[in-house]
Design an enzyme around this catalytic site. Structure first.
Site, PDB file in Angstrom:
ATOM      1  CG  ASN A  59      -1.737   1.222   1.407  1.00 59.14           C
ATOM      2  OD1 ASN A  59      -1.824   2.038   0.486  1.00 59.14           O
ATOM      3  ND2 ASN A  59      -2.365   1.370   2.568  1.00 59.14           N
ATOM      4  CE  LYS A  86      -0.052   3.327   4.774  1.00 60.14           C
ATOM      5  NZ  LYS A  86       0.052   3.466   6.206  1.00 60.14           N
ATOM      6  CG  HIS A 141      -5.645   2.171   5.556  1.00 61.21           C
ATOM      7  ND1 HIS A 141      -5.149   3.082   6.468  1.00 61.21           N
ATOM      8  CD2 HIS A 141      -4.658   1.275   5.333  1.00 61.21           C
ATOM      9  CE1 HIS A 141      -3.906   2.732   6.776  1.00 61.21           C
ATOM     10  NE2 HIS A 141      -3.584   1.642   6.096  1.00 61.21           N
ATOM     11  CD  GLU A 199      -2.620   5.683   6.904  1.00 61.82           C
ATOM     12  OE1 GLU A 199      -2.676   5.582   5.663  1.00 61.82           O
ATOM     13  OE2 GLU A 199      -1.667   5.253   7.581  1.00 61.82           O
ATOM     14  CD  GLU A 205      -3.172  -2.106   7.628  1.00 58.45           C
ATOM     15  OE1 GLU A 205      -2.124  -2.381   7.051  1.00 58.45           O
ATOM     16  OE2 GLU A 205      -3.763  -1.018   7.475  1.00 58.45           O
ATOM     17  N   GLY A 223       3.062   2.461  11.022  1.00 60.28           N
ATOM     18  CA  GLY A 223       4.089   3.503  10.959  1.00 60.28           C
ATOM     19  C   GLY A 223       4.839   3.721  12.256  1.00 60.28           C
ATOM     20  CB  SER A 238       5.608  -1.641  11.930  1.00 52.49           C
ATOM     21  OG  SER A 238       5.203  -0.334  12.278  1.00 52.49           O
TER      22      SER A 238
END
Ligand code: 13P
Length: 263
Positions: free
Chosen positions: A11, A13, A105, A107, A172, A178, A217
């Site tokens: 991904n 992003k 996701h 985000e 996730e 991250g 990660s």
């Protein structure tokens, strides 16, 4: 006997500039063509919308079957068409060669206020257009620390998946994205067992085995231990998918994990 597929999904992003993205896709595809991983390894690249067409062109230029290396998008709109400025329909993604789409996701849940109900509408739209949805679920750190992870995951599975769901679920944990932190083997095993127990209740059948991936990660170092956990069918990779070598290292690490036959 066939082998259960293992997914390695990158991904990107909003992170690779156009030319760099095309080079990255070319480098990954060329390396996979030169040394093809076993056929149960499914690699998917999910670039930003603007690079879908260019990356698809690169993937298809090489001599690898579509199911071995595929294109995915990072979102789609629930409606098939209409006056929705700035949005992209699932059908538009298939027209550019996408086979997969990431939905829900964290985000997007966080930055765009996406609710489980909206994500479920997107799942329906993606499926109707022939895309395979990759639905992300995962708890925030505070929810985990307050002992609420199980109810958060149950709510997300119930709310964002359709009853006849045919796609992939990516677990996730938001605190692992991250951060350089991954859950311990024991914690991930517990969460995976929970997700595996919740899925048949949502789908109302035991007959469909939904692939469940881990994301957050991921590097090549943890990939063997992540994929050795019972019920983990692959990895969803963020930053490590932005360099050809680190993404290829993850793919190679996945090929070294002993594979199981589908249950
Ligand atoms: P990182 O691998 O950069 O933590 O991102 C994970 C992710 O969000 C993949 O969808």
């Amino acid at each position: 006997m066939s082998t259960a597929p293992k997914f390695v999904i990158g991904n990107w992003k909003m992170q690779a500039q156009h030319e760099r993205g095309l080079t990255l896709a070319g480098d990954v595809t060329k390396a996979l063509e030169d040394t093809p991983p076993p056929s149960h390894i499914r690699t998917v690249i999910c670039p930003p919308y603007t690079q879908l067409s260019g990356v698809n062109h690169i993937l298809r230029k090489h001599d690898l079957p579509t199911e071995r290396i595929s294109l995915g998008a990072q979102d789609c709109y629930p409606a098939p068409s209409g006056p929705f400025t700035g949005d992209i329909s699932a059908k538009m993604l298939t027209e550019l060669g996408a086979r997969y789409v990431i939905l829900g996701h964290s985000e997007r849940r966080q930055n765009h206020g996406e609710t489980d109900a909206v994500i479920r509408q997107k799942v329906k739209a993606a499926t109707a257009a022939g895309l395979i949805p990759i639905v992300c679920i995962g708890e925030h750190l505070a929810e985990r620390n307050e002992g609420r992870a199980a109810s958060v995951l149950a709510g997300q599975i119930e709310g964002s998946l359709t009853r006849g769901f045919r796609g992939i679920v990516a677990y996730e944990p938001v605190w692992a994205i991250g951060s350089g932190i991954t859950p311990s083997h024991e914690e991930l095993q517990r969460k995976l067992s929970l997700i595996r127990a919740l899925l048949p209740m949502r789908l109302m059948t035991d007959d469909i085995r939904v692939p469940v991936l881990y994301g957050g990660s991921v590097t090549s170092v943890q990939t063997p231990s992540l994929l050795s956990i019972d019920g983990v069918d692959g990895v969803l990779v963020g930053s490590a998918s932005l360099e050809a070598q680190s993404f290829l290292d993850i793919i190679r690490a996945a090929t070294e994990v002993p594979s199981s036959s589908p249950s």
